[in-house]
Motif scaffolding. Structure first.
Motif, PDB file in Angstrom:
ATOM      1  N   ILE A  52       5.451   8.171 -34.695  1.00  0.00           N
ATOM      2  CA  ILE A  52       4.731   8.898 -33.971  1.00  0.00           C
ATOM      3  C   ILE A  52       5.408  10.033 -33.212  1.00  0.00           C
ATOM      4  N   LEU A  53       6.556   9.838 -32.767  1.00  0.00           N
ATOM      5  CA  LEU A  53       7.116  10.774 -31.913  1.00  0.00           C
ATOM      6  C   LEU A  53       7.826  11.893 -32.827  1.00  0.00           C
ATOM      7  N   TRP A  54       8.271  11.456 -33.961  1.00  0.00           N
ATOM      8  CA  TRP A  54       8.509  12.363 -34.953  1.00  0.00           C
ATOM      9  C   TRP A  54       7.436  13.543 -35.350  1.00  0.00           C
ATOM     10  N   ILE A  55       6.453  12.900 -35.643  1.00  0.00           N
ATOM     11  CA  ILE A  55       5.211  13.641 -35.922  1.00  0.00           C
ATOM     12  C   ILE A  55       4.754  14.605 -34.686  1.00  0.00           C
ATOM     13  N   LEU A  56       4.573  14.139 -33.585  1.00  0.00           N
ATOM     14  CA  LEU A  56       4.576  14.835 -32.441  1.00  0.00           C
ATOM     15  C   LEU A  56       5.463  16.051 -32.165  1.00  0.00           C
ATOM     16  N   PHE A  57       6.618  15.649 -32.159  1.00  0.00           N
ATOM     17  CA  PHE A  57       7.649  16.607 -31.907  1.00  0.00           C
ATOM     18  C   PHE A  57       7.300  17.750 -33.153  1.00  0.00           C
ATOM     19  N   GLY A  58       7.192  17.534 -34.346  1.00  0.00           N
ATOM     20  CA  GLY A  58       6.952  18.514 -35.358  1.00  0.00           C
ATOM     21  C   GLY A  58       5.785  19.239 -35.124  1.00  0.00           C
ATOM     22  N   ILE A  59       4.733  18.649 -34.754  1.00  0.00           N
ATOM     23  CA  ILE A  59       3.435  19.616 -34.553  1.00  0.00           C
ATOM     24  C   ILE A  59       3.764  20.372 -33.411  1.00  0.00           C
ATOM     25  N   HIS A  60       4.392  19.920 -32.077  1.00  0.00           N
ATOM     26  CA  HIS A  60       4.454  20.708 -31.191  1.00  0.00           C
ATOM     27  C   HIS A  60       5.514  21.701 -31.470  1.00  0.00           C
ATOM     28  N   THR A  61       6.660  21.446 -32.091  1.00  0.00           N
ATOM     29  CA  THR A  61       7.271  22.733 -32.368  1.00  0.00           C
ATOM     30  C   THR A  61       6.650  23.532 -33.206  1.00  0.00           C
ATOM     31  N   ALA A  62       5.947  23.309 -34.207  1.00  0.00           N
ATOM     32  CA  ALA A  62       5.121  24.368 -35.394  1.00  0.00           C
ATOM     33  C   ALA A  62       4.137  25.257 -34.184  1.00  0.00           C
ATOM     34  N   ASN A  63       3.547  24.484 -33.286  1.00  0.00           N
ATOM     35  CA  ASN A  63       2.639  25.026 -32.475  1.00  0.00           C
ATOM     36  C   ASN A  63       3.387  26.165 -31.473  1.00  0.00           C
ATOM     37  N   ALA A  64       4.659  25.828 -30.895  1.00  0.00           N
ATOM     38  CA  ALA A  64       5.487  26.668 -30.192  1.00  0.00           C
ATOM     39  C   ALA A  64       5.788  27.760 -30.896  1.00  0.00           C
ATOM     40  N   VAL A  65       6.217  27.595 -32.215  1.00  0.00           N
ATOM     41  CA  VAL A  65       6.661  28.834 -33.068  1.00  0.00           C
ATOM     42  C   VAL A  65       5.443  29.604 -33.275  1.00  0.00           C
ATOM     43  N   ARG A  66       4.359  29.176 -33.621  1.00  0.00           N
ATOM     44  CA  ARG A  66       3.124  30.080 -33.665  1.00  0.00           C
ATOM     45  C   ARG A  66       2.916  30.878 -32.636  1.00  0.00           C
ATOM     46  N   LEU A  67       3.067  30.160 -31.346  1.00  0.00           N
ATOM     47  CA  LEU A  67       2.672  30.920 -30.108  1.00  0.00           C
ATOM     48  C   LEU A  67       3.559  31.971 -29.697  1.00  0.00           C
ATOM     49  N   ALA A  68       5.143  31.780 -30.153  1.00  0.00           N
ATOM     50  CA  ALA A  68       5.900  32.597 -29.863  1.00  0.00           C
ATOM     51  C   ALA A  68       5.870  33.908 -30.849  1.00  0.00           C
ATOM     52  N   ARG A  69       5.559  33.480 -31.951  1.00  0.00           N
ATOM     53  CA  ARG A  69       5.092  34.708 -32.700  1.00  0.00           C
ATOM     54  C   ARG A  69       3.983  35.495 -32.395  1.00  0.00           C
ATOM     55  N   ARG A  70       2.963  34.848 -31.975  1.00  0.00           N
ATOM     56  CA  ARG A  70       1.730  35.642 -31.646  1.00  0.00           C
ATOM     57  C   ARG A  70       2.089  36.577 -30.421  1.00  0.00           C
ATOM     58  N   GLU A  71       2.798  36.007 -29.250  1.00  0.00           N
ATOM     59  CA  GLU A  71       3.284  36.522 -28.227  1.00  0.00           C
ATOM     60  C   GLU A  71       4.147  37.787 -28.578  1.00  0.00           C
ATOM     61  N   GLN A  72       4.866  37.493 -29.453  1.00  0.00           N
ATOM     62  CA  GLN A  72       5.662  38.763 -29.993  1.00  0.00           C
ATOM     63  C   GLN A  72       5.028  39.797 -30.626  1.00  0.00           C
ATOM     64  N   GLN A  73       4.012  39.358 -31.337  1.00  0.00           N
ATOM     65  CA  GLN A  73       3.181  40.409 -31.848  1.00  0.00           C
ATOM     66  C   GLN A  73       2.436  41.467 -30.994  1.00  0.00           C
ATOM     67  N   GLU A  74       1.897  40.663 -29.788  1.00  0.00           N
ATOM     68  CA  GLU A  74       1.167  41.186 -28.865  1.00  0.00           C
ATOM     69  C   GLU A  74       2.064  42.056 -28.201  1.00  0.00           C
ATOM     70  N   GLU A  75       3.318  41.902 -27.994  1.00  0.00           N
ATOM     71  CA  GLU A  75       4.049  42.757 -27.170  1.00  0.00           C
ATOM     72  C   GLU A  75       4.175  44.067 -27.879  1.00  0.00           C
ATOM     73  N   HIS A  76       4.546  44.045 -29.274  1.00  0.00           N
ATOM     74  CA  HIS A  76       4.738  45.134 -30.173  1.00  0.00           C
ATOM     75  C   HIS A  76       3.391  46.046 -30.025  1.00  0.00           C
ATOM     76  N   LYS A  77       2.620  45.507 -30.101  1.00  0.00           N
ATOM     77  CA  LYS A  77       1.140  46.050 -30.012  1.00  0.00           C
ATOM     78  C   LYS A  77       1.030  47.020 -28.485  1.00  0.00           C
ATOM     79  N   ALA A  78       1.222  46.109 -27.535  1.00  0.00           N
ATOM     80  CA  ALA A  78       1.297  46.676 -26.192  1.00  0.00           C
ATOM     81  C   ALA A  78       2.211  48.010 -26.234  1.00  0.00           C
ATOM     82  N   ILE A  79       3.136  47.973 -26.718  1.00  0.00           N
ATOM     83  CA  ILE A  79       4.442  48.843 -26.596  1.00  0.00           C
ATOM     84  C   ILE A  79       3.969  50.123 -27.673  1.00  0.00           C
ATOM     85  N   ALA A  80       3.437  49.824 -28.573  1.00  0.00           N
ATOM     86  CA  ALA A  80       3.136  50.986 -29.549  1.00  0.00           C
ATOM     87  C   ALA A  80       1.613  51.839 -29.147  1.00  0.00           C
TER      88      ALA A  80
END
Length: 80
Positions: A52-80
């Protein structure tokens, strides 16, 4: 493949492993290729709690990566 002599209940064990692997593969099916990317294709756990821990950490890692990419895209849109 297992090493050594086969047990008497090898056929039953094989069927059970097959059913478990099918169930496992459908649990995270909605996450696409993230199972393979975050090492969740085959969980290396001996107990249910560590699995269960392996699964939870995998899911949370995937969500963190998605969130970071989304924030990075929003930064690029705000700059442009």
């Amino acid at each position: 493949m297992r090493k050594g002599r086969h047990a008497r209940d090898e056929a039953e064990r094989s069927k059970l492993c097959s059913l478990l692997s099918k169930e496992w593969s459908t649990r995270l099916e909605g996450s696409g290729t993230e199972k393979e990317h975050y090492n969740l294709r085959k969980v290396k756990a001996r107990t249910a709690q560590t699995e269960i821990l392996w699964i939870l950490f995998g899911i949370h890692t995937a969500n963190a990566v998605r969130l970071a990419r989304r924030e990075q895209q929003e930064e690029h849109k705000a700059i442009a």
